[in-house]
Design a protein around this motif. Structure first.
Motif, PDB file in Angstrom:
ATOM      1  N   PRO A 204       0.798  -1.238   0.000  1.00  0.00           N
ATOM      2  CA  PRO A 204       0.000   0.000   0.000  1.00  0.00           C
ATOM      3  C   PRO A 204       0.826   1.283   0.000  1.00  0.00           C
ATOM      4  O   PRO A 204       0.291   2.375  -0.151  1.00  0.00           O
ATOM      5  N   THR A 205       2.143   1.149   0.156  1.00  0.00           N
ATOM      6  CA  THR A 205       3.001   2.334   0.228  1.00  0.00           C
ATOM      7  C   THR A 205       3.098   3.012  -1.129  1.00  0.00           C
ATOM      8  O   THR A 205       3.527   2.386  -2.105  1.00  0.00           O
ATOM      9  N   PRO A 206       2.701   4.262  -1.250  1.00  0.00           N
ATOM     10  CA  PRO A 206       2.783   4.933  -2.553  1.00  0.00           C
ATOM     11  C   PRO A 206       4.229   5.238  -2.919  1.00  0.00           C
ATOM     12  O   PRO A 206       5.098   5.338  -2.038  1.00  0.00           O
ATOM     13  N   PRO A 207       4.523   5.393  -4.205  1.00  0.00           N
ATOM     14  CA  PRO A 207       5.873   5.820  -4.601  1.00  0.00           C
ATOM     15  C   PRO A 207       6.169   7.209  -4.054  1.00  0.00           C
ATOM     16  O   PRO A 207       5.254   7.948  -3.674  1.00  0.00           O
TER      17      PRO A 207
ATOM     18  N   VAL B   3       0.759   2.395 -12.000  1.00  0.00           N
ATOM     19  CA  VAL B   3       0.427   1.040 -11.553  1.00  0.00           C
ATOM     20  C   VAL B   3      -0.065   1.068 -10.102  1.00  0.00           C
ATOM     21  O   VAL B   3      -1.054   0.409  -9.754  1.00  0.00           O
ATOM     22  N   HIS B   4       0.611   1.843  -9.258  1.00  0.00           N
ATOM     23  CA  HIS B   4       0.160   1.938  -7.868  1.00  0.00           C
ATOM     24  C   HIS B   4      -1.257   2.520  -7.795  1.00  0.00           C
ATOM     25  O   HIS B   4      -2.105   2.019  -7.057  1.00  0.00           O
ATOM     26  N   ALA B   5      -1.507   3.564  -8.580  1.00  0.00           N
ATOM     27  CA  ALA B   5      -2.839   4.176  -8.582  1.00  0.00           C
ATOM     28  C   ALA B   5      -3.894   3.180  -9.048  1.00  0.00           C
ATOM     29  O   ALA B   5      -5.006   3.131  -8.503  1.00  0.00           O
ATOM     30  N   CYS B   6      -3.555   2.370 -10.043  1.00  0.00           N
ATOM     31  CA  CYS B   6      -4.483   1.360 -10.545  1.00  0.00           C
ATOM     32  C   CYS B   6      -4.794   0.330  -9.468  1.00  0.00           C
ATOM     33  O   CYS B   6      -5.964  -0.002  -9.221  1.00  0.00           O
ATOM     34  N   HIS B   7      -3.762  -0.206  -8.823  1.00  0.00           N
ATOM     35  CA  HIS B   7      -3.978  -1.203  -7.771  1.00  0.00           C
ATOM     36  C   HIS B   7      -4.828  -0.632  -6.642  1.00  0.00           C
ATOM     37  O   HIS B   7      -5.806  -1.258  -6.195  1.00  0.00           O
ATOM     38  N   ALA B   8      -4.471   0.549  -6.175  1.00  0.00           N
ATOM     39  CA  ALA B   8      -5.205   1.155  -5.063  1.00  0.00           C
ATOM     40  C   ALA B   8      -6.639   1.493  -5.469  1.00  0.00           C
ATOM     41  O   ALA B   8      -7.590   1.273  -4.704  1.00  0.00           O
ATOM     42  N   GLY B   9      -6.809   2.007  -6.681  1.00  0.00           N
ATOM     43  CA  GLY B   9      -8.135   2.375  -7.144  1.00  0.00           C
ATOM     44  C   GLY B   9      -9.036   1.170  -7.338  1.00  0.00           C
ATOM     45  O   GLY B   9     -10.211   1.192  -6.966  1.00  0.00           O
TER      46      GLY B   9
ATOM     47  N   SER C 109       6.237  -6.549 -12.133  1.00  0.00           N
ATOM     48  CA  SER C 109       5.209  -7.531 -11.787  1.00  0.00           C
ATOM     49  C   SER C 109       5.770  -8.607 -10.868  1.00  0.00           C
ATOM     50  O   SER C 109       5.145  -8.987  -9.876  1.00  0.00           O
ATOM     51  N   ARG C 110       6.971  -9.088 -11.191  1.00  0.00           N
ATOM     52  CA  ARG C 110       7.591 -10.129 -10.348  1.00  0.00           C
ATOM     53  C   ARG C 110       7.901  -9.586  -8.958  1.00  0.00           C
ATOM     54  O   ARG C 110       7.716 -10.274  -7.950  1.00  0.00           O
ATOM     55  N   ARG C 111       8.395  -8.359  -8.911  1.00  0.00           N
ATOM     56  CA  ARG C 111       8.761  -7.750  -7.624  1.00  0.00           C
ATOM     57  C   ARG C 111       7.535  -7.602  -6.719  1.00  0.00           C
ATOM     58  O   ARG C 111       7.637  -7.730  -5.498  1.00  0.00           O
ATOM     59  N   GLU C 112       6.382  -7.361  -7.325  1.00  0.00           N
ATOM     60  CA  GLU C 112       5.168  -7.180  -6.535  1.00  0.00           C
ATOM     61  C   GLU C 112       4.551  -8.505  -6.108  1.00  0.00           C
ATOM     62  O   GLU C 112       3.599  -8.524  -5.333  1.00  0.00           O
ATOM     63  N   GLY C 113       5.092  -9.614  -6.616  1.00  0.00           N
ATOM     64  CA  GLY C 113       4.622 -10.916  -6.164  1.00  0.00           C
ATOM     65  C   GLY C 113       3.516 -11.529  -6.996  1.00  0.00           C
ATOM     66  O   GLY C 113       2.877 -12.501  -6.568  1.00  0.00           O
ATOM     67  N   ALA C 114       3.267 -10.997  -8.194  1.00  0.00           N
ATOM     68  CA  ALA C 114       2.238 -11.585  -9.054  1.00  0.00           C
ATOM     69  C   ALA C 114       2.686 -12.970  -9.509  1.00  0.00           C
ATOM     70  O   ALA C 114       3.866 -13.205  -9.777  1.00  0.00           O
ATOM     71  N   ARG C 115       1.741 -13.899  -9.613  1.00  0.00           N
ATOM     72  CA  ARG C 115       2.028 -15.286  -9.989  1.00  0.00           C
ATOM     73  C   ARG C 115       1.633 -15.516 -11.448  1.00  0.00           C
ATOM     74  O   ARG C 115       0.487 -15.288 -11.846  1.00  0.00           O
TER      75      ARG C 115
END
Length: 281
Positions: free
Chosen positions: A121-124, A231-237, A261-267
Motif C-alpha cells: 500500500p506504500t505509494p511511490p 500502476v500503484h494508482a491502478c492497484h489502489a483504485g 510484476s515479479r517484484r510485486e509478487g504476481a504469480r
C-alpha cells in the motif's frame, strides 16, 4: 498493407507481406489463424510460405495479424483457467503446425495474477513532475488522440513495432471505450497539462458483468517514474472499487513491467510466444 486470405475446408489464415522489421529485413506475417484440422493447416501453411517466398520475403512472423497492434502470440503454457477478456487463445493444432514448418520462438510473454490485498500500500515517493488523475469520462476522441501520440513515441523502440496511422489506432480503441470504466483509466499529466503517461485497466467481463478481477491492459509513459505511479494508482483504485484480483496482462519477458510484476509478487498463470521462421536458412 498487402495481405491475402487463404482457406481450405479445415483451415484459414491471412498472409501479410509487409509486416514489421526483423533483424533489419521486412518480415511477412501469418495471422488470423484457425486450424480445425492439422493436415489442412499444414497444407495451407505450405501454400502461405510459397506465396511469401515468391514475394521475395525471407522472414516470417506468426501468429500476427500484420503488426503488434493487432492480434498476435500463441499460448505456450497455461494453468488451465479460462481466457480473460481480450486474451489471445488458440487450438493445440495451430502452434503444432507452425512448429512442424520450422518456426521457433522469437519473443516470449506472460500474464500474472495477484490479490489486490497483497499489493504494497506504500505509494511511490511524491513528485512534482506529474500528477495522477482518473479520466473524467469526457471527450473520448481527444483522449485517444493523446494516447495515440504518446503510444507511438513510447512503443517505437519495442521489438517488431510498426507505426500505424491515427485513424487505424482510433478504429482499434473506439469499440473498447464503451466497456471501459473512467475510474479505471489513469492519466499522468505534467504541470502544463501535457499527457506524461496513461494506464488502461478494464474489468474481466469474460467472468461476467459482476467480475471482481480487473485487467491491467496497457500503460505507457514518457516521464521517468510515471509508470510506477500509474500502476500503484491502478492497484489502489481497483481495490477501493471492490475488485479483489488484478491481472498483469501480456507482458514481454524482458520489459521493465515484467520486473515490476515479479517484484510485486504476481504469480504467472499463462505464457505466450511469438514465432519466427527464416526462409533463407
Amino acid at each position: 498493407m498487402t495481405h491475402h486470405q487463404l482457406k481450405n475446408e479445415g483451415a484459414r489464415l491471412t498472409v501479410h507481406l509487409d509486416g514489421p522489421a526483423w533483424d533489419g529485413a521486412v518480415a511477412a506475417t501469418i495471422g488470423d489463424v484457425s486450424f480445425r484440422d492439422r493436415a489442412c493447416g499444414a497444407a495451407l501453411m505450405d501454400q502461405a510460405l510459397t506465396m511469401i517466398r515468391e514475394a521475395g520475403r525471407d522472414r516470417v512472423l506468426g501468429p500476427m495479424a500484420g503488426d503488434t497492434w493487432h492480434s498476435y502470440r500463441f499460448v505456450s503454457e497455461s494453468d488451465g483457467t479460462p481466457p480473460f477478456l481480450l486474451e489471445p487463445s488458440n487450438r493445440p493444432e495451430e502452434p503444432a503446425v507452425f512448429a512442424t514448418a520450422g518456426f521457433l520462438p522469437v519473443a516470449r510473454y506472460f500474464s500474472a495474477r495477484m490479490a489486490l490485498a497483497d499489493v504494497d500500500p506504500t505509494p511511490p515517493p511524491p513528485t512534482d513532475a506529474f500528477h495522477i488523475r482518473c479520466w473524467d469520462g469526457t471527450a473520448p476522441e481527444t483522449l485517444l488522440a493523446e494516447v495515440f501520440a504518446l503510444s507511438s513515441e513510447a512503443f517505437a523502440g519495442n521489438a517488431f513495432y510498426t507505426p500505424i496511422p491515427q485513424d487505424a489506432f482510433l478504429a482499434l480503441y473506439r469499440p473498447l471505450m464503451p466497456m471501459m470504466r473512467p475510474d479505471l483509466i489513469f492519466l499522468a499529466r505534467a504541470p502544463d497539462g501535457a499527457l506524461a503517461g496513461y494506464l488502461f485497466a478494464i474489468p474481466d467481463y469474460a467472468q461476467g458483468p459482476q467480475s471482481r478481477t480487473v485487467i491491467l491492459k496497457t500503460y505507457a509513459s514518457r516521464v521517468r517514474g510515471a509508470g510506477r505511479h500509474l500502476v500503484h494508482a491502478c492497484h489502489a483504485g481497483a481495490l477501493a472499487l471492490g475488485y479483489d484480483t488484478v491481472i498483469h496482462a501480456l507482458i514481454h519477458d524482458d520489459n521493465i513491467s515484467a520486473a515490476r510484476s515479479r517484484r510485486e509478487g504476481a504469480r504467472i498463470f499463462r505464457r505466450y510466444e511469438l514465432l519466427g521462421l527464416r526462409l533463407d536458412g
